[in-house]
Design a protein around this motif. Structure first.
Motif, mmCIF file in Angstrom:
data_model
loop_
_atom_site.group_PDB
_atom_site.id
_atom_site.type_symbol
_atom_site.label_atom_id
_atom_site.label_comp_id
_atom_site.label_asym_id
_atom_site.label_seq_id
_atom_site.Cartn_x
_atom_site.Cartn_y
_atom_site.Cartn_z
ATOM 1 N N LEU A 1 48.917 71.584 -35.821
ATOM 2 C CA LEU A 1 48.955 71.609 -34.298
ATOM 3 C C LEU A 1 49.436 72.945 -33.921
ATOM 4 C CD1 LEU A 1 50.775 68.116 -33.796
ATOM 5 C CD2 LEU A 1 48.331 68.594 -33.323
ATOM 6 N N LEU B 1 40.308 62.344 -31.661
ATOM 7 C CA LEU B 1 41.349 61.721 -30.835
ATOM 8 C C LEU B 1 41.455 60.488 -30.393
ATOM 9 C CD1 LEU B 1 41.217 64.682 -27.894
ATOM 10 C CD2 LEU B 1 43.273 64.200 -29.405
ATOM 11 N N ASN C 1 45.589 73.175 -29.394
ATOM 12 C CA ASN C 1 45.065 71.700 -29.421
ATOM 13 C C ASN C 1 46.106 70.645 -29.157
ATOM 14 O OD1 ASN C 1 46.811 71.489 -31.807
ATOM 15 N ND2 ASN C 1 44.944 72.294 -33.198
ATOM 16 N N VAL D 1 56.738 65.876 -32.609
ATOM 17 C CA VAL D 1 55.742 66.806 -33.285
ATOM 18 C C VAL D 1 56.435 67.767 -34.165
ATOM 19 C CG1 VAL D 1 53.869 66.439 -31.834
ATOM 20 C CG2 VAL D 1 55.200 68.166 -31.543
ATOM 21 N N ALA E 1 42.860 59.041 -33.418
ATOM 22 C CA ALA E 1 44.446 59.130 -33.448
ATOM 23 C C ALA E 1 45.109 58.070 -32.544
ATOM 24 C CB ALA E 1 44.790 60.546 -33.242
ATOM 25 N N LEU F 1 51.383 60.847 -38.131
ATOM 26 C CA LEU F 1 49.984 60.815 -37.986
ATOM 27 C C LEU F 1 49.662 62.225 -38.591
ATOM 28 C CD1 LEU F 1 48.842 59.363 -34.723
ATOM 29 C CD2 LEU F 1 49.317 58.378 -36.976
ATOM 30 N N TYR F 2 48.658 62.179 -39.994
ATOM 31 C CA TYR F 2 48.274 63.503 -40.334
ATOM 32 C C TYR F 2 47.315 64.108 -39.347
ATOM 33 C CZ TYR F 2 45.456 66.585 -43.261
ATOM 34 O OH TYR F 2 44.729 67.685 -43.752
ATOM 35 N N THR F 3 47.382 65.326 -38.563
ATOM 36 C CA THR F 3 46.678 65.894 -37.579
ATOM 37 C C THR F 3 45.642 67.048 -38.035
ATOM 38 O OG1 THR F 3 48.398 67.049 -36.889
ATOM 39 C CG2 THR F 3 48.015 65.086 -35.763
ATOM 40 N N PHE G 1 45.892 66.642 -27.362
ATOM 41 C CA PHE G 1 46.412 65.750 -28.453
ATOM 42 C C PHE G 1 47.263 64.472 -27.739
ATOM 43 C CE2 PHE G 1 49.233 63.788 -31.822
ATOM 44 C CZ PHE G 1 48.329 63.172 -32.608
ATOM 45 N N ALA H 1 54.070 62.985 -35.179
ATOM 46 C CA ALA H 1 52.449 63.731 -35.612
ATOM 47 C C ALA H 1 52.746 64.900 -36.139
ATOM 48 C CB ALA H 1 51.688 63.766 -34.260
ATOM 49 N N TYR I 1 42.022 66.420 -36.939
ATOM 50 C CA TYR I 1 41.899 66.533 -35.728
ATOM 51 C C TYR I 1 41.905 68.059 -35.393
ATOM 52 C CZ TYR I 1 43.437 67.597 -30.861
ATOM 53 O OH TYR I 1 43.849 68.478 -29.762
ATOM 54 N N VAL J 1 45.141 59.212 -39.896
ATOM 55 C CA VAL J 1 44.616 58.726 -38.895
ATOM 56 C C VAL J 1 43.318 58.067 -39.338
ATOM 57 C CG1 VAL J 1 43.155 59.345 -36.987
ATOM 58 C CG2 VAL J 1 45.200 60.522 -37.319
#
Length: 251
Positions: free
Chosen positions: A203, A180, A207, A221, A183, A162-164, A211, A199, A167, A144
């Protein structure tokens, strides 16, 4: 609607810690699909510390039988060795719907960074082309905030993941707003280049809603660690249903 793909690596970790066949990774995968998951994810590593080649084959067969998506993650640069035929060979044998390319080193505990396209782009292009010749949709792991995220399209990728992790850390600390926003901006840059957006990483039920509310157009996801942890308390079927309720909610 965002698709939920359940990562089964942690089920394999538990099995391998004792040896034998329990818990059964395929039974876990079947339970997840029965509970409403849209697909299954595995990340076989060269040291076979969790998901093994035989698991990949069995889970691929399960997803084909059910008409569900199978996603194989891995480092396309990791060479074959005994017990690990290499990511391209695995995908050639199983033909997953999606392959997600990650730049993990062999000994890396978990995925924690995306590709550097200035460094890796030229080497990625022929590999992405080879995966696509197998009929696989190709997603690449990205950070991100990477201003070069659109280069994934120039490499031939269909999607980015996306590497979360950052976040999730920001959410846990009580200040997720900047993460956020970053992202969401990265997703928009990718989408403007014609890329789909997935993503994943860290997670969870707490959360994930924020997102998905903030980041536009997330197609999928991939969730494993938190989901399997939750399942220890609530049961696997109920936990998958709870995650599906979040992912499938209209936004």
């Amino acid at each position: 609607m965002t698709a939920l793909s359940v990562n089964l690596n942690k089920v394999a970790v538990l099995r391998n810690s004792r040896g034998g066949h329990e818990p059964d990774v395929v039974r876990a995968g079947r339970t997840c699909l029965d509970a409403g998951a849209d697909g299954l994810t595995v990340h076989p590593r060269p040291d076979a510390r969790h998901i093994r080649t035989d698991d990949v084959e069995a889970l691929g067969a399960l997803c084909r039988q059910r008409g569900m998506e199978f996603n194989i993650e891995g480092n396309p640069f990791a060479p074959p060795r005994p017990g690990y035929p290499g990511l391209l060979a695995l995908c050639s044998a199983v033909r997953p719907a999606q392959v997600t390319l990650v730049p993990d080193s062999d000994g890396q505990l978990t995925s924690d960074h995306g590709f550097d396209f200035a460094r890796d782009g030229a080497a990625l292009r022929p590999l992405i082309e080879a995966f696509k010749r197998l009929g696989c949709r190709v997603s690449v792991f990205v950070d991100v905030g990477d201003p070069a995220v659109a280069q994934a399209a120039a490499c031939g990728a269909d999607r980015v993941e996306l590497y979360t992790g950052p976040y999730a850390q920001a959410f846990a600390s009580g200040s997720p707003e900047a993460a956020l926003a970053a992202a969401a901006q990265t997703a928009r840059l990718a989408q403007a280049a014609g890329l789909g957006v997935n993503a994943g990483h860290d997670l969870n039920q707490a959360n994930l809603p924020a997102f998905l509310d903030a980041v536009p157009g997330v197609l999928e996801v991939s969730i494993g660690h938190a989901l399997i942890g939750d399942a220890l308390y609530a049961g696997l079927e109920a936990t998958v249903r709870a995650y599906c309720a979040i992912a499938h909610a209209k936004r």
